[in-house]
Design a protein around this motif. Structure first.
Motif, PDB file in Angstrom:
ATOM      1  N   SER A   1       0.827  -1.215   0.000  1.00 48.15           N
ATOM      2  CA  SER A   1       0.000   0.000   0.000  1.00 48.15           C
ATOM      3  C   SER A   1       0.857   1.259   0.000  1.00 48.15           C
ATOM      4  CB  SER A   1      -0.910   0.027   1.230  1.00 48.15           C
ATOM      5  OG  SER A   1      -0.146   0.247   2.392  1.00 48.15           O
ATOM      6  N   VAL A   2       0.260   2.340  -0.473  1.00 45.51           N
ATOM      7  CA  VAL A   2       0.934   3.637  -0.456  1.00 45.51           C
ATOM      8  C   VAL A   2       1.187   4.073   0.990  1.00 45.51           C
ATOM      9  CG1 VAL A   2       0.674   6.081  -1.070  1.00 45.51           C
ATOM     10  CG2 VAL A   2       0.032   4.311  -2.706  1.00 45.51           C
ATOM     11  N   THR A   3       0.298   3.691   1.888  1.00 51.12           N
ATOM     12  CA  THR A   3       0.476   4.031   3.308  1.00 51.12           C
ATOM     13  C   THR A   3       1.836   3.544   3.810  1.00 51.12           C
ATOM     14  OG1 THR A   3      -1.897   3.928   3.708  1.00 51.12           O
ATOM     15  CG2 THR A   3      -0.482   3.722   5.623  1.00 51.12           C
ATOM     16  N   LEU A   4       2.226   2.346   3.405  1.00 49.98           N
ATOM     17  CA  LEU A   4       3.509   1.798   3.845  1.00 49.98           C
ATOM     18  C   LEU A   4       4.687   2.615   3.295  1.00 49.98           C
ATOM     19  CD1 LEU A   4       4.624  -0.494   5.583  1.00 49.98           C
ATOM     20  CD2 LEU A   4       4.814  -1.859   3.510  1.00 49.98           C
ATOM     21  N   ILE A   5       4.556   3.102   2.073  1.00 48.43           N
ATOM     22  CA  ILE A   5       5.614   3.947   1.490  1.00 48.43           C
ATOM     23  C   ILE A   5       5.790   5.193   2.350  1.00 48.43           C
ATOM     24  CG2 ILE A   5       6.272   5.397  -0.483  1.00 48.43           C
ATOM     25  CD1 ILE A   5       4.724   3.431  -2.279  1.00 48.43           C
ATOM     26  N   VAL A   6       4.680   5.832   2.696  1.00 50.97           N
ATOM     27  CA  VAL A   6       4.713   7.081   3.462  1.00 50.97           C
ATOM     28  C   VAL A   6       5.185   6.829   4.891  1.00 50.97           C
ATOM     29  CG1 VAL A   6       3.298   8.970   4.365  1.00 50.97           C
ATOM     30  CG2 VAL A   6       2.960   8.175   2.012  1.00 50.97           C
ATOM     31  N   GLU A   7       4.595   5.834   5.565  1.00 48.37           N
ATOM     32  CA  GLU A   7       4.925   5.581   6.966  1.00 48.37           C
ATOM     33  C   GLU A   7       6.357   5.092   7.165  1.00 48.37           C
ATOM     34  OE1 GLU A   7       1.942   2.989   8.596  1.00 48.37           O
ATOM     35  OE2 GLU A   7       0.444   4.588   8.655  1.00 48.37           O
ATOM     36  N   SER A   8       6.923   4.433   6.168  1.00 52.12           N
ATOM     37  CA  SER A   8       8.296   3.937   6.289  1.00 52.12           C
ATOM     38  C   SER A   8       9.324   5.019   5.962  1.00 52.12           C
ATOM     39  CB  SER A   8       8.512   2.742   5.364  1.00 52.12           C
ATOM     40  OG  SER A   8       8.469   3.150   3.999  1.00 52.12           O
TER      41      SER A   8
ATOM     42  N   MET B   1       5.848  18.446 -14.328  1.00 50.97           N
ATOM     43  CA  MET B   1       4.538  18.408 -13.677  1.00 50.97           C
ATOM     44  C   MET B   1       4.286  17.090 -12.951  1.00 50.97           C
ATOM     45  SD  MET B   1       2.970  21.142 -13.794  1.00 50.97           S
ATOM     46  CE  MET B   1       3.005  22.685 -14.621  1.00 50.97           C
ATOM     47  N   GLN B   2       4.664  15.950 -13.567  1.00 52.38           N
ATOM     48  CA  GLN B   2       4.416  14.666 -12.915  1.00 52.38           C
ATOM     49  C   GLN B   2       5.121  14.600 -11.558  1.00 52.38           C
ATOM     50  OE1 GLN B   2       3.839  10.928 -15.405  1.00 52.38           O
ATOM     51  NE2 GLN B   2       5.283  12.082 -16.666  1.00 52.38           N
ATOM     52  N   HIS B   3       6.367  15.047 -11.514  1.00 50.26           N
ATOM     53  CA  HIS B   3       7.124  15.032 -10.261  1.00 50.26           C
ATOM     54  C   HIS B   3       6.455  15.918  -9.217  1.00 50.26           C
ATOM     55  CE1 HIS B   3      10.336  16.107  -7.420  1.00 50.26           C
ATOM     56  NE2 HIS B   3      10.816  14.902  -7.684  1.00 50.26           N
ATOM     57  N   LYS B   4       6.103  17.129  -9.617  1.00 50.05           N
ATOM     58  CA  LYS B   4       5.492  18.079  -8.678  1.00 50.05           C
ATOM     59  C   LYS B   4       4.166  17.551  -8.129  1.00 50.05           C
ATOM     60  CE  LYS B   4       7.626  22.151 -10.720  1.00 50.05           C
ATOM     61  NZ  LYS B   4       7.430  23.398 -11.449  1.00 50.05           N
ATOM     62  N   VAL B   5       3.338  16.997  -9.006  1.00 46.97           N
ATOM     63  CA  VAL B   5       2.034  16.477  -8.582  1.00 46.97           C
ATOM     64  C   VAL B   5       2.216  15.280  -7.664  1.00 46.97           C
ATOM     65  CG1 VAL B   5      -0.053  15.305  -9.410  1.00 46.97           C
ATOM     66  CG2 VAL B   5       0.749  17.377 -10.560  1.00 46.97           C
ATOM     67  N   LEU B   6       3.130  14.399  -7.991  1.00 47.94           N
ATOM     68  CA  LEU B   6       3.347  13.206  -7.179  1.00 47.94           C
ATOM     69  C   LEU B   6       3.842  13.569  -5.778  1.00 47.94           C
ATOM     70  CD1 LEU B   6       3.200  10.160  -7.177  1.00 47.94           C
ATOM     71  CD2 LEU B   6       5.525  10.102  -8.068  1.00 47.94           C
ATOM     72  N   VAL B   7       4.783  14.492  -5.681  1.00 51.24           N
ATOM     73  CA  VAL B   7       5.282  14.939  -4.375  1.00 51.24           C
ATOM     74  C   VAL B   7       4.143  15.562  -3.569  1.00 51.24           C
ATOM     75  CG1 VAL B   7       6.813  16.592  -3.223  1.00 51.24           C
ATOM     76  CG2 VAL B   7       7.689  15.177  -5.094  1.00 51.24           C
ATOM     77  N   LYS B   8       3.355  16.389  -4.214  1.00 54.00           N
ATOM     78  CA  LYS B   8       2.214  17.032  -3.536  1.00 54.00           C
ATOM     79  C   LYS B   8       1.227  15.988  -3.024  1.00 54.00           C
ATOM     80  CE  LYS B   8      -1.356  20.523  -4.369  1.00 54.00           C
ATOM     81  NZ  LYS B   8      -2.668  20.010  -4.657  1.00 54.00           N
ATOM     82  N   ARG B   9       0.908  15.004  -3.869  1.00 56.57           N
ATOM     83  CA  ARG B   9      -0.023  13.960  -3.454  1.00 56.57           C
ATOM     84  C   ARG B   9       0.519  13.146  -2.287  1.00 56.57           C
ATOM     85  NH1 ARG B   9      -1.895  11.637  -9.367  1.00 56.57           N
ATOM     86  NH2 ARG B   9      -3.128  13.443  -9.954  1.00 56.57           N
ATOM     87  N   LEU B  10       1.805  12.831  -2.307  1.00 60.82           N
ATOM     88  CA  LEU B  10       2.386  12.055  -1.214  1.00 60.82           C
ATOM     89  C   LEU B  10       2.367  12.856   0.089  1.00 60.82           C
ATOM     90  CD1 LEU B  10       5.272  10.279  -3.097  1.00 60.82           C
ATOM     91  CD2 LEU B  10       3.447   9.127  -1.837  1.00 60.82           C
ATOM     92  N   LEU B  11       2.635  14.161   0.016  1.00 60.37           N
ATOM     93  CA  LEU B  11       2.555  15.004   1.211  1.00 60.37           C
ATOM     94  C   LEU B  11       1.123  15.046   1.734  1.00 60.37           C
ATOM     95  CD1 LEU B  11       4.898  17.957   0.186  1.00 60.37           C
ATOM     96  CD2 LEU B  11       5.308  16.261   1.990  1.00 60.37           C
ATOM     97  N   GLU B  12       0.170  15.201   0.847  1.00 60.61           N
ATOM     98  CA  GLU B  12      -1.238  15.242   1.248  1.00 60.61           C
ATOM     99  C   GLU B  12      -1.666  13.883   1.823  1.00 60.61           C
ATOM    100  OE1 GLU B  12      -3.187  16.499  -2.337  1.00 60.61           O
ATOM    101  OE2 GLU B  12      -2.687  18.604  -1.994  1.00 60.61           O
ATOM    102  N   TYR B  13      -1.155  12.797   1.233  1.00 59.43           N
ATOM    103  CA  TYR B  13      -1.478  11.460   1.710  1.00 59.43           C
ATOM    104  C   TYR B  13      -0.966  11.276   3.134  1.00 59.43           C
ATOM    105  CZ  TYR B  13      -2.556   6.513   1.085  1.00 59.43           C
ATOM    106  OH  TYR B  13      -3.107   5.265   1.179  1.00 59.43           O
ATOM    107  N   ASP B  14       0.233  11.787   3.388  1.00 58.05           N
ATOM    108  CA  ASP B  14       0.834  11.689   4.727  1.00 58.05           C
ATOM    109  C   ASP B  14      -0.011  12.453   5.747  1.00 58.05           C
ATOM    110  OD1 ASP B  14       2.693  11.042   6.709  1.00 58.05           O
ATOM    111  OD2 ASP B  14       3.970  12.751   6.249  1.00 58.05           O
ATOM    112  N   ILE B  15      -0.467  13.627   5.376  1.00 54.30           N
ATOM    113  CA  ILE B  15      -1.284  14.457   6.289  1.00 54.30           C
ATOM    114  C   ILE B  15      -2.650  13.812   6.535  1.00 54.30           C
ATOM    115  CG2 ILE B  15      -2.491  16.670   6.460  1.00 54.30           C
ATOM    116  CD1 ILE B  15      -0.047  17.881   4.921  1.00 54.30           C
ATOM    117  N   ALA B  16      -3.255  13.266   5.474  1.00 54.32           N
ATOM    118  CA  ALA B  16      -4.601  12.701   5.584  1.00 54.32           C
ATOM    119  C   ALA B  16      -4.627  11.390   6.374  1.00 54.32           C
ATOM    120  CB  ALA B  16      -5.180  12.468   4.190  1.00 54.32           C
ATOM    121  N   ASN B  17      -3.515  10.696   6.408  1.00 52.19           N
ATOM    122  CA  ASN B  17      -3.496   9.393   7.069  1.00 52.19           C
ATOM    123  C   ASN B  17      -2.658   9.451   8.268  1.00 52.19           C
ATOM    124  OD1 ASN B  17      -5.029   7.737   5.147  1.00 52.19           O
ATOM    125  ND2 ASN B  17      -3.441   8.405   3.761  1.00 52.19           N
TER     126      ASN B  17
END
Length: 110
Positions: free
Chosen positions: A70-77, A94-110
């Motif tokens: 899961s993506v959660t494991l990527i973020v939490e590890s 753009m792909q890099h910027k969007v992906l970094v933004k999404r991962l930061l948001e994913y970390d905050i949301a979870n």
């Protein structure tokens, strides 16, 4: 009759990926050939939405090589930076910027 069409080019990781020479793990899952396979990694399909097919394939292979369910494991590890770097995206693109933004948001949301 017309000649048959040429065979499709072989699928491979981009040369700039640091993991391009490493084989899949022994329990090996085949390289992704369809976007639907992203669904096997919880949250990956949403995370990679709108990215190029090649970027999605590299992301799936990275997750498989690192036994990431899961993506959660990527973020939490703390592996988000390694994950993004392995995709070989242009840091100003753009792909890099969007992906970094999404991962930061994913970390905050979870």
């Amino acid at each position: 009759p017309p000649p048959p069409p040429p065979p499709p080019p072989p699928q491979s990781l981009p040369k700039h990926s640091p993991r391009h020479e490493q084989p899949l793990p022994a329990q090996g899952r085949p390289q992704a050939s369809r976007e639907e396979e992203l669904v096997g990694i919880d949250g990956l399909s949403t995370l990679m939405s709108g990215m190029s097919l090649q970027t999605k394939r590299v992301a799936l292979i990275w997750c498989q090589q690192h036994d990431v369910p899961s993506v959660t494991l990527i973020v939490e590890s703390g592996s988000a930076e390694d994950f993004v770097a392995a995709l070989g995206l242009d840091r100003s693109g753009m792909q890099h910027k969007v992906l970094v933004k999404r991962l930061l948001e994913y970390d905050i949301a979870n």
